[in-house]
Design an enzyme around this catalytic site. Structure first.
Site, PDB file in Angstrom:
ATOM      1  CD  GLU A 137      20.911   1.954  -6.452  1.00  0.00           C
ATOM      2  OE1 GLU A 137      20.690   2.738  -5.497  1.00  0.00           O
ATOM      3  OE2 GLU A 137      21.675   2.237  -7.396  1.00  0.00           O
ATOM      4  CB  CYS A 158      24.181   2.651  -3.738  1.00  0.00           C
ATOM      5  SG  CYS A 158      25.113   4.181  -3.544  1.00  0.00           S
ATOM      6  NE  ARG A 196      20.284   5.099  -8.476  1.00  0.00           N
ATOM      7  CZ  ARG A 196      20.398   6.400  -8.704  1.00  0.00           C
ATOM      8  NH1 ARG A 196      19.558   7.014  -9.527  1.00  0.00           N
ATOM      9  NH2 ARG A 196      21.348   7.097  -8.156  1.00  0.00           N
TER      10      ARG A 196
HETATM   11  C1  LIG Z   1      31.786   1.169  -8.571  1.00  0.00           C
HETATM   12  C2  LIG Z   1      30.334   1.341  -8.924  1.00  0.00           C
HETATM   13  C3  LIG Z   1      29.770   2.596  -8.872  1.00  0.00           C
HETATM   14  C4  LIG Z   1      28.417   2.775  -9.169  1.00  0.00           C
HETATM   15  N1  LIG Z   1      27.888   4.025  -9.107  1.00  0.00           N
HETATM   16  C5  LIG Z   1      26.595   4.215  -9.434  1.00  0.00           C
HETATM   17  C6  LIG Z   1      26.023   5.523  -9.396  1.00  0.00           C
HETATM   18  O1  LIG Z   1      26.678   6.519  -9.079  1.00  0.00           O
HETATM   19  N2  LIG Z   1      24.714   5.659  -9.749  1.00  0.00           N
HETATM   20  C7  LIG Z   1      23.949   4.583 -10.123  1.00  0.00           C
HETATM   21  O2  LIG Z   1      22.760   4.761 -10.449  1.00  0.00           O
HETATM   22  N3  LIG Z   1      24.466   3.343 -10.161  1.00  0.00           N
HETATM   23  C8  LIG Z   1      25.761   3.133  -9.837  1.00  0.00           C
HETATM   24  N4  LIG Z   1      26.280   1.870  -9.866  1.00  0.00           N
HETATM   25  C9  LIG Z   1      25.418   0.740 -10.268  1.00  0.00           C
HETATM   26  C10 LIG Z   1      25.458   0.437 -11.782  1.00  0.00           C
HETATM   27  O3  LIG Z   1      26.562   1.059 -12.373  1.00  0.00           O
HETATM   28  C11 LIG Z   1      24.178   0.913 -12.479  1.00  0.00           C
HETATM   29  O4  LIG Z   1      23.012   0.398 -11.878  1.00  0.00           O
HETATM   30  C12 LIG Z   1      24.164   0.503 -13.966  1.00  0.00           C
HETATM   31  O5  LIG Z   1      23.095   1.132 -14.589  1.00  0.00           O
HETATM   32  C13 LIG Z   1      24.051  -1.004 -14.155  1.00  0.00           C
HETATM   33  O6  LIG Z   1      24.131  -1.278 -15.532  1.00  0.00           O
HETATM   34  P1  LIG Z   1      24.497  -2.735 -16.046  1.00  0.00           P
HETATM   35  O7  LIG Z   1      24.484  -2.713 -17.529  1.00  0.00           O
HETATM   36  O8  LIG Z   1      25.749  -3.203 -15.417  1.00  0.00           O
HETATM   37  O9  LIG Z   1      23.256  -3.575 -15.533  1.00  0.00           O
HETATM   38  P2  LIG Z   1      23.275  -5.004 -14.809  1.00  0.00           P
HETATM   39  O10 LIG Z   1      23.928  -4.869 -13.482  1.00  0.00           O
HETATM   40  O11 LIG Z   1      23.787  -6.043 -15.717  1.00  0.00           O
HETATM   41  O12 LIG Z   1      21.716  -5.226 -14.595  1.00  0.00           O
HETATM   42  C14 LIG Z   1      20.984  -4.390 -13.711  1.00  0.00           C
HETATM   43  C15 LIG Z   1      19.486  -4.539 -14.020  1.00  0.00           C
HETATM   44  O13 LIG Z   1      19.235  -4.021 -15.329  1.00  0.00           O
HETATM   45  C16 LIG Z   1      18.650  -5.032 -16.156  1.00  0.00           C
HETATM   46  N5  LIG Z   1      19.174  -4.871 -17.516  1.00  0.00           N
HETATM   47  C17 LIG Z   1      20.464  -4.769 -17.914  1.00  0.00           C
HETATM   48  N6  LIG Z   1      20.528  -4.598 -19.250  1.00  0.00           N
HETATM   49  C18 LIG Z   1      19.245  -4.616 -19.705  1.00  0.00           C
HETATM   50  C19 LIG Z   1      18.641  -4.511 -20.991  1.00  0.00           C
HETATM   51  N7  LIG Z   1      19.363  -4.359 -22.117  1.00  0.00           N
HETATM   52  N8  LIG Z   1      17.293  -4.593 -21.074  1.00  0.00           N
HETATM   53  C20 LIG Z   1      16.530  -4.748 -19.958  1.00  0.00           C
HETATM   54  N9  LIG Z   1      17.043  -4.848 -18.713  1.00  0.00           N
HETATM   55  C21 LIG Z   1      18.380  -4.787 -18.595  1.00  0.00           C
HETATM   56  C22 LIG Z   1      19.093  -6.365 -15.546  1.00  0.00           C
HETATM   57  O14 LIG Z   1      18.208  -7.413 -15.918  1.00  0.00           O
HETATM   58  C23 LIG Z   1      19.035  -6.017 -14.069  1.00  0.00           C
HETATM   59  O15 LIG Z   1      17.695  -6.062 -13.610  1.00  0.00           O
HETATM   60  C24 LIG Z   1      27.619   1.661  -9.559  1.00  0.00           C
HETATM   61  C25 LIG Z   1      28.210   0.386  -9.622  1.00  0.00           C
HETATM   62  C26 LIG Z   1      29.545   0.212  -9.300  1.00  0.00           C
HETATM   63  C27 LIG Z   1      30.142  -1.155  -9.391  1.00  0.00           C
END
Ligand SMILES: Cc1cc2nc3c(=O)[nH]c(=O)nc-3n(C[C@H](O)[C@H](O)[C@H](O)COP(=O)(O)OP(=O)(O)OC[C@H]3O[C@@H](n4cnc5c(N)ncnc54)[C@H](O)[C@@H]3O)c2cc1C
Length: 313
Positions: free
Chosen positions: A303, A227, A179
């Protein structure tokens, strides 16, 4: 800090929304607004946006799919950039023998990428099954789980730094870990992943197996950000412990504050009910961390990324 839409972004090829409801579009489905939400339509507009924000001292945050994000009830200042224009959602495949390299725009939805690579019979991205969000957010978080993490197939990361300079990093140089990584601040615009040709049925079976496992162990139908805490490392063995198991052992399953509850199905998920606020979630995160520390002697680190106004951060 002076912030006016016309002086900052008015003439750029950027879709701008003021007082944008970003909290409601996160996977928690709640939280505050962004003073300015900016969705650039081109990379050059993104670069100019970054330069102007730097010159005017305006903070920049990047919103992906909002799957790992809690926006404080008071919202956020500055500019929130989201790469959801089609320009940042392309996937380009190049095959070289049985290895296929995919150049993936940061705005590409991870579910779509899993489906697309499955359909093409490409092995190496199955571990992302059931993980919501965008490619950019996945790289930033190094998302993954028991089957692997995004960095396992990552080759390069393209980024616009907050001073507007463009960089392409070799993933091996970025110190990816559980992570996290040494990736500098900035806006990830694209990444390249390396995948292997395989039998589409085998790829499909692996995706199905991982997805089914998640469906049976995680409250996927509820609003959450996955998480809430990272798995901590046991200092005596150096091995990773399960944050969910620690929260469960501390007797916190079902604990609620306002409309936020520690899931009965998976103790590391905080889920929201009708009427929940971001403050409820923040207070519950703090309470769980404090009680796990006092009862189990382990410090948990969130996280979930939490956004607040700069003067309240
Ligand atoms: C039901 C559910 C299940 C999940 N299961 C998992 C799992 O199994 N494993 C896991 O690791 N995570 C899991 N997650 C968390 C999530 O899916 C991940 O962390 C995912 O990578 C978040 O991506 P996002 O685009 O939504 O980022 P966001 O939530 O929009 O942002 C998260 C972080 O990334 C940064 N960010 C986003 N896009 C960019 C970009 N283009 N450039 C720079 N920084 C950026 C943001 O500024 C922020 O700091 C889960 C979430 C949910 C709701």
């Amino acid at each position: 800090m002076s912030l006016s839409r016309s002086s900052l972004l008015g003439d750029l090829d950027v879709e701008v929304s003021l007082d944008a409801q970003i909290g409601a579009s996160t996977w928690f489905g709640i939280g505050g607004r962004a003073d300015i939400l900016a969705c650039p339509r081109t990379e050059s507009a993104l670069i100019e946006l970054a330069v102007r924000c730097r010159d005017q001292g305006v903070p920049v945050r990047v919103l992906g799919g909002g799957a790992n994000l809690l926006v404080d009830d008071g919202g956020v200042d500055g500019v929130v950039v989201q790469l959801n224009n089609e320009h940042f959602k392309t996937i380009r495949y190049t095959a070289n023998g049985d290895i296929t390299s995919a150049r993936v725009g940061a705005g590409v939805n991870l579910f779509d990428l899993v489906q697309e690579t499955k359909r093409r019979g490409l092995h190496g991205f199955e571990m992302m099954a059931g993980i919501p969000g965008t490619a950019g957010g996945g790289v930033r978080m190094n998302a993954g789980g028991a089957w692997g993490q995004l960095s396992d197939c990552l080759k390069t990361v393209s980024m616009v730094a907050l001073d507007g300079t463009h960089h392409v990093f070799d993933a091996e140089s970025l110190g990816f870990r559980y992570r996290g990584s040494d990736l500098p601040h900035g806006i990830i615009t694209e990444c390249t992943v390396s995948l292997q040709e395989d039998d589409p049925i085998k790829v499909s079976d692996r995706v199905k197996e991982i997805f089914q496992h998640k469906k049976s162990t995680q409250p996927m139908a509820d609003h959450s950000a996955g998480c809430a805490f990272k798995n901590p490392v046991d200092p005596s063995t150096g091995r990773q412990m399960s944050a969910g198991a620690l929260i469960d052992k501390a007797g916190l399953k079902g604990r609620s504050i306002g409309g936020a509850t520690v899931s009965d199905q998976h103790a590391n998920f905080i889920v929201t009910n009708t009427g929940a606020s971001a403050t409820d979630i923040r207070r519950l995160i703090d309470e769980v961390r404090d009680e796990v520390l006092s009862r189990m002697g382990v410090t948990l680190e969130p996280e979930v990324v939490i956004w607040k106004r700069s003067d309240q951060a």
